[in-house]
Motif scaffolding. Structure first.
Motif, mmCIF file in Angstrom:
data_model
loop_
_atom_site.group_PDB
_atom_site.id
_atom_site.type_symbol
_atom_site.label_atom_id
_atom_site.label_comp_id
_atom_site.label_asym_id
_atom_site.label_seq_id
_atom_site.Cartn_x
_atom_site.Cartn_y
_atom_site.Cartn_z
ATOM 1 N N GLY A 1 40.300 15.194 48.318
ATOM 2 C CA GLY A 1 39.965 14.166 47.346
ATOM 3 C C GLY A 1 40.011 12.780 47.956
ATOM 4 O O GLY A 1 39.104 11.951 47.744
ATOM 5 N N THR A 2 41.048 12.501 48.740
ATOM 6 C CA THR A 2 41.134 11.218 49.431
ATOM 7 C C THR A 2 39.987 11.055 50.420
ATOM 8 O O THR A 2 39.352 9.996 50.494
ATOM 9 C CB THR A 2 42.486 11.090 50.159
ATOM 10 O OG1 THR A 2 43.513 10.844 49.197
ATOM 11 C CG2 THR A 2 42.480 9.943 51.160
ATOM 12 N N LEU A 3 39.720 12.098 51.185
ATOM 13 C CA LEU A 3 38.607 12.045 52.136
ATOM 14 C C LEU A 3 37.308 11.681 51.424
ATOM 15 O O LEU A 3 36.571 10.791 51.869
ATOM 16 C CB LEU A 3 38.459 13.401 52.837
ATOM 17 C CG LEU A 3 37.198 13.570 53.703
ATOM 18 C CD1 LEU A 3 37.196 12.597 54.868
ATOM 19 C CD2 LEU A 3 37.084 15.018 54.193
ATOM 20 N N ASN A 4 37.041 12.324 50.329
ATOM 21 C CA ASN A 4 35.767 12.096 49.637
ATOM 22 C C ASN A 4 35.687 10.712 48.997
ATOM 23 O O ASN A 4 34.610 10.100 48.965
ATOM 24 C CB ASN A 4 35.529 13.195 48.604
ATOM 25 C CG ASN A 4 35.044 14.484 49.249
ATOM 26 O OD1 ASN A 4 34.474 14.462 50.338
ATOM 27 N ND2 ASN A 4 35.267 15.608 48.586
ATOM 28 N N ARG A 5 36.806 10.211 48.507
ATOM 29 C CA ARG A 5 36.778 8.846 47.971
ATOM 30 C C ARG A 5 36.437 7.841 49.075
ATOM 31 O O ARG A 5 35.656 6.906 48.863
ATOM 32 C CB ARG A 5 38.119 8.495 47.324
ATOM 33 C CG ARG A 5 38.263 9.011 45.899
ATOM 34 C CD ARG A 5 39.498 8.491 45.214
ATOM 35 N NE ARG A 5 40.729 8.998 45.814
ATOM 36 C CZ ARG A 5 41.278 10.159 45.491
ATOM 37 N NH1 ARG A 5 40.713 10.947 44.590
ATOM 38 N NH2 ARG A 5 42.400 10.550 46.066
ATOM 39 N N LEU A 6 37.010 8.035 50.254
ATOM 40 C CA LEU A 6 36.728 7.124 51.367
ATOM 41 C C LEU A 6 35.285 7.265 51.847
ATOM 42 O O LEU A 6 34.637 6.259 52.177
ATOM 43 C CB LEU A 6 37.705 7.363 52.516
ATOM 44 C CG LEU A 6 38.937 6.443 52.520
ATOM 45 C CD1 LEU A 6 39.765 6.655 51.266
ATOM 46 C CD2 LEU A 6 39.784 6.681 53.764
ATOM 47 N N LEU A 7 34.780 8.489 51.883
ATOM 48 C CA LEU A 7 33.394 8.686 52.297
ATOM 49 C C LEU A 7 32.438 7.966 51.344
ATOM 50 O O LEU A 7 31.492 7.299 51.780
ATOM 51 C CB LEU A 7 33.066 10.182 52.350
ATOM 52 C CG LEU A 7 33.722 10.985 53.481
ATOM 53 C CD1 LEU A 7 33.428 12.471 53.317
ATOM 54 C CD2 LEU A 7 33.261 10.500 54.852
ATOM 55 N N VAL A 8 32.677 8.090 50.055
ATOM 56 C CA VAL A 8 31.825 7.422 49.070
ATOM 57 C C VAL A 8 31.914 5.908 49.240
ATOM 58 O O VAL A 8 30.898 5.193 49.171
ATOM 59 C CB VAL A 8 32.216 7.853 47.645
ATOM 60 C CG1 VAL A 8 31.506 7.000 46.602
ATOM 61 C CG2 VAL A 8 31.870 9.335 47.427
#
Length: 237
Positions: A28-35
């Motif tokens: 979830g953290t990874l995806n928030r940063l990617l976005v």
């Protein structure tokens, strides 16, 4: 009254993929940063097996999957943002695996010392375990910042056991991936591996002494390891 037949023994547990299913919040953290970086999120299944390799590996994977330059993924600024976001969401979706609490309570009743030996930073490990109400079960929670060498070095396990008040000569490792198996081998400890963790390679190729399909099987696996230990010791005399 419970027989305290595990007195003198220490059980060292890995954290992510062994005690706790932490993939939802790490990814979830990874995806928030990617976005935030203008990149598409990655599916859980694609990143889950990288969790044991740490946040930096997750970031690199996310950028590679999007065809973006990995230099940005390797920046300290992005890494620090990852840690801040993860700490804020560390137990949003993460949960202990079924049977963890009951098993830890039984092992403690039988006299075992329980410690956590994880490559996750100690403060984050403590925060996660606190949020899940699991800290009370462990005599020591030992990340790589509290030992002289991180897994796969056996020094990590030995020092974690000592910090918990145990004897490394009477300790068993429970983990889910290659660093756990290799550290146990290096430390001369028996190793129990979960089949439900985050290893990127087949768990049955890692050289664990026992494989378990559910956390509820930990106690039986420990009993089997100790039975072999006492048989071998008897044969020496």
């Amino acid at each position: 009254m419970t027989d305290r037949d595990l007195e003198g023994w220490t059980i060292a547990f890995d954290l992510d993929g062994t005690l706790v299913d932490s993939a939802p919040d790490l990814v979830g953290t990874l995806n928030r940063l990617l976005v935030e970086e203008g990149l598409p999120p990655v599916p859980m299944s694609a990143a889950q097996t990288l969790i044991g390799s740490g946040a930096r590996a997750l970031l690199v994977h996310g950028f590679e999957a999007a065809g973006a330059p990995v230099e940005r993924a390797q920046s300290e600024e992005l890494f620090e943002r990852f840690l801040v976001d993860y700490a804020a969401h560390i137990a949003d979706g993460s949960r202990e695996f079924d049977g963890v609490v009951e098993t830890l309570e039984r092992l403690t009743e039988r006299g075992a010392i329980l410690v956590v030996a994880t490559n996750k930073r100690s403060d984050l490990s403590e925060l996660l375990l606190d949020k899940l109400g699991l800290t009370r079960h462990f005599a020591a929670i030992v990340g790589p910042d509290r030992v002289s060498a991180r897994k796969p070095s056996g020094a990590h396990l030995k020092e974690a056991v000592v910090k918990g008040g145990g004897d490394p000569e009477r300790a068993i490792m429970v983990g889910d991936a290659a660093p756990d198996a290799e550290a146990a081998r290096d430390a001369g400890m028996p190793c129990i591996l979960t089949t439900f963790g985050y290893t990127p390679v087949p768990v049955d190729t890692l050289g664990g002494d026992v494989l378990i399909d559910a956390f509820e099987d930990v106690e039986e696996a420990i009993d089997g390891v100790l039975s072999d230990f006492y048989v071998m010791r008897a044969l020496k005399f």
